[in-house]
Each structure stands twice: as C-alpha cells, then as structure tokens.
Write an enzyme that holds these catalytic residues in place. Structure first.
Site, PDB file in Angstrom:
ATOM      1  N   SER A  21      -2.487  56.409  47.015  1.00  0.00           N
ATOM      2  CA  SER A  21      -2.425  57.860  47.243  1.00  0.00           C
ATOM      3  C   SER A  21      -2.058  58.684  46.017  1.00  0.00           C
ATOM      4  O   SER A  21      -2.077  59.912  46.091  1.00  0.00           O
ATOM      5  CB  SER A  21      -1.455  58.177  48.385  1.00  0.00           C
ATOM      6  N   SER A  46       0.949  63.508  52.106  1.00  0.00           N
ATOM      7  CA  SER A  46      -0.056  62.499  51.751  1.00  0.00           C
ATOM      8  C   SER A  46      -1.147  62.437  52.817  1.00  0.00           C
ATOM      9  O   SER A  46      -1.479  61.370  53.342  1.00  0.00           O
ATOM     10  CB  SER A  46       0.586  61.123  51.556  1.00  0.00           C
ATOM     11  N   LYS A  77      -4.597  61.293  45.010  1.00  0.00           N
ATOM     12  CA  LYS A  77      -4.641  62.663  45.529  1.00  0.00           C
ATOM     13  C   LYS A  77      -4.319  63.692  44.445  1.00  0.00           C
ATOM     14  O   LYS A  77      -4.729  64.857  44.549  1.00  0.00           O
ATOM     15  CB  LYS A  77      -3.681  62.814  46.708  1.00  0.00           C
TER      16      LYS A  77
END
Length: 472
Positions: free
Chosen positions: A57, A292, A60
C-alpha cells in the site's frame, strides 16, 4: 553545517552486523532501507537497495501524486440521470464513494420532474471503465473480503456488504444480513472451543460465487459477541441492478420498458435531469491515504487511464498513465517498475526503494501545492498508524508521517521523520520482503520480530530527525 546522513541497507537479515535492528528479523528476510536528510540531495548518492520489492500500500503515494498532477484539486466524480427520448440513463463514473441514498436521491429527483414514469427503458451505463475488475496478481483467497472489492465503473456502497456471524450453543452458527443488501449468505460452519480449533486446525472459510452468494464453512471459535463480516460484492452490476429495482419500487417509479445494464446504443438528444457529485480529490485522497482505501486507489487509477488516454479506463491504461504522468510532470522514471494496480494489493507490483524515495522527495519539494503530506497518517495518532505497535509509544509516537503497506511476507513504510517543530526534515523508506517468522505459541505470546525491528528503526529515524533540527 547541517548534518547529513544517509543509511542504506540491502542484504539478507542474517548479515545483521551491518545494522543492528536487522538482527530482530528472522533468517531469510530481505530488507532495503533508506534514511536521508531532506536538506541533502539523494539523487547524487549512489544508492543500491538490492532490487525490486512489492510496495504493497505504499504504492498509494504514487497513485495520489499522479492524481494530484493530472486531475487537480477540483476533480470530483459525477453520477447523473438523464432523459434520452423515452428512455432514462443513469451514467456511472466509477465514484468509489457512491451510496444507496445517493442513487435514491437521483431517482427521486427524476420522478419529481418526469411524473414518476419512464416510458421506455432505464439504462445503467457502466461504460466508463473496461477490462478486469480485479488486477492481475490479486490473491484468490482474499477476493471475498471488502479490502479487495472489485474496481468497477458501477460502484455502489463501496462494493461492500456488511453482515455478522454468531456462534451457537448447539455447535452451529448463524448469519445476520441487513435486509437492504441484495446478497445471500449461508453457513455450515461449526462452533468449536479454542482447544478444539487448535487440535483440528479448522478455520472459518469463505466461498463466493458470481451471483453474490457467499458460503461459510469450517470452524469458528465460540464467542459472546457476533463476528462482523464484510463481504466484497462479486458482481457490482448485479448488485446495483437489484438495488435500483428495489428503489424504483420504493419510490413508486414505473418503468414500462426494461432495466438494462450497459450503454444505450443510439443516443439522440440527452437532457440532464439530476446529478450527484462526490467530494473533491483532496478529500478522496485523505481517505485513501489515512484509511488505505484500496477501492479509491484503484478507481482513481482507472480514471487516470480514462483521462490520460481519452478512452474507458482500465488497470492497464491506468498504470501506464501513472508512469507517463510522473515522467512528464515530476521527472520520476517508473519505466522499470512493475505496476499492475494503484492500490498495491497485487503481489505482482514491484518497486525499488530509490524510486519511492524520489516520490517522497518530490512530494516534499512541492507540498505547498500538493498538500499530500497532511493527508498521510501520523505515527500512533491517526489513520492506519494509530494502533501500530511499533509506533504507539515515545519517541516514535507523533514524530513520523508515513504510509504503511503490507502483503504476504512484506512489511513496508514510506514517509518522513519530523523535527522538533513537527515539520518533515528527513525521508525514509522501509521495504521488507520474505518475512516468515517462526509460529508463535498463543499461550506464551512474544512480540513479533517485525515489531521489534520497526521500533528500533523508527527510533533511529526520529533521533536522526530531532538531532538535525538541533544542529541547524
């Protein structure tokens, strides 16, 4: 002179003499770390971080930067309902925040202005995106849970349905589903004791089908309170179709034709009747980074593909758009990185720590315009870092702003160390892969090796950041 320090580690953790905290990790783990002052120039340093890592993640941050550069702060998703001759068309844009009540409001406005009747067909236009709704490399065994909800133009209720499962004294289980979710869930799971579960190695298992049915089996340890469940909608088009038909009945709107999923073939003059706007990009990114949120990241990725290439968005053109945008607008070369989604959920994504450091540096250099750092979680304070064990106590708590990321065998962090005034003055990247610790005895819990490592590393990040501010 401002003190400058950069730490680079790229080796198997068994060579722990290079950096003491690495001794906390199990043998076989591979680690790449970067810690550097923002007052120096990392690009002039010869950094070899030992190859490519699954970013999870932390990817991102890349998606957020591309969205800021390409879409701008005024961007928002629009879902609209229009009249086209005798027909009505609901146009879906991939809004990851669209809720049932928003659709209800659109239909109510249409009914009010059009006498509550659609004399032709009602089209549910999902043509904004194309291709796979799940990226290549998403693990099959997590497709039933909401953090891997499919990325679709026709997104409703975050493509997620909530339910709960109860254990029963007679050894069975039962499931509760709120009535407004058009899904079907059955359970044959057995209620067992903790010792019974350990003896049989029987876990709760989930099987899904394309028609939004879910079957629970296996075992669930007895519990006093129900276990919350969050099911990823397997077929967003069917789900939305069923919600729309339910709302039509509730609002007493008559459709004399059919409700059809897809784009109307021949469109004559179209008259907009009503529209719904999502929050603007800064608010979407704040949710995406702090929580997230995979769905926001992946729908934004497809939107970037649609905007950049002027065609329906997909994972393929979306990830390529991200590469092109960062190359042309930020001079960050992602040509060698492997990107297959925007959320980092795929195990096929690969990045180097140097590239992630470039992204962090660009964000910091341009944060007056981007305002992305304030959207990232703060250690032990908010977002996904609020309860992270390695960040909940001094000196780390409140002194790091970062984006975390974890996948099977990978534990990552990318962000900034704060000075004594609470301002970023260092950047760091933590990529850990092939982390497979020995199984713990639940009766004798020991702090996880990754937590021990992170606590030591983040302490060094904070100490370095605080020391810099003292020496200036």
């Amino acid at each position: 002179m401002t003190r400058f320090y950069i730490l680079i580690v790229s080796l198997l953790s068994c060579s722990a003499f290079a950096y003491a905290p690495l001794s906390k990790l199990p043998a076989g783990s591979s680690t790449s770390l970067i810690l550097g002052s923002l007052s120096g120039d990392l690009n002039e340093m010869d950094i070899d971080s030992g190859g490519f890592y699954p970013p999870a993640s932390t990817l991102k941050l890349v998606t957020a930067l591309a969205a800021k550069l390409e879409l701008g702060d005024d961007f928002h998703y629009t879902t609209s309902i229009s009249r086209s001759s005798k027909d009505a068309v609901i146009s879906f844009s991939g809004d990851p925040t669209l809720q049932r009540e928003d659709l209800k409001s659109l239909l109510a406005q249409y009914a009010k202005s059009q006498s509550g009747t659609i004399t032709g067909n009602l089209y549910l236009d999902n043509s904004a995106f194309t291709g796979y709704q799940r990226a290549v490399g998403w693990p099959w065994d997590i497709l039933g849970v909401c953090y891997s909800a499919p990325s679709s133009a026709m997104t409703l209720d975050s493509n997620c349905a909530q339910a709960s499962i109860y254990t029963k004294d007679n050894g069975t289980t039962r499931v509760y589903i709120p009535a407004h979710y058009p899904i079907d869930v059955t359970t044959t799971a057995a209620t067992v004791t903790r010792s019974g579960q350990k003896a049989t190695q029987c876990d709760l298992e989930l099987i899904t089908t394309p028609n939004n049915t879910y079957k629970l089996s296996g075992c669930l340890v007895e519990r006093k309170k129900p276990l919350p469940l969050k099911f990823a909608i397997q077929n967003p088009e069917l789900y939305t179709y069923q919600v729309v038909t339910s709302l039509l009945k509730e609002l007493k709107i008559q459709v004399k034709g059919d409700v059809i999923i897809g784009k109307k073939a021949k469109v004559n003059k179209t008259i907009l009747v009503a529209s719904h706007r999502s929050e603007k990009l800064p608010e979407l990114l704040d949710t995406m980074l702090k929580k997230s949120d995979n769905l926001i990241a992946d729908n934004l990725t497809k939107t970037l593909g649609a905007t950049f290439y002027v065609q329906p968005g997909s994972f393929n053109n979306g990830t390529e758009a991200i590469k092109q945008i960062l190359q042309t607008k930020a001079n960050i070369d992602l040509s060698k990185e492997q990107l297959v989604d925007g959320s980092g959920l795929s195990r096929n994504n690969r990045m180097t720590s140097q590239t992630m450091a470039q992204v962090l540096r660009y964000i910091w250099d341009n944060d007056q315009q981007l305002n992305l750092i304030e959207a990232m979680p703060t250690s032990g304070t908010d977002g996904t870092l609020k309860y992270r064990q390695s960040m909940r106590k001094a000196p780390t708590q409140g002194n790091i702003i970062a984006k975390s990321g974890s996948l099977y065998g990978s534990y990552n962090m990318a962000g900034y160390g704060l000075d004594q005034a609470g301002k970023p003055n260092s950047l760091f990247v933590q990529f850990v892969r092939d982390y497979f610790p020995e199984e713990q005895n639940p009766d004798k819990p020991v702090e996880a090796p990754i937590t021990q490592f992170e606590r030591a590393f983040y302490k060094d990040v904070v100490e370095f950041s605080q020391t810099q501010s003292k020496s200036k």
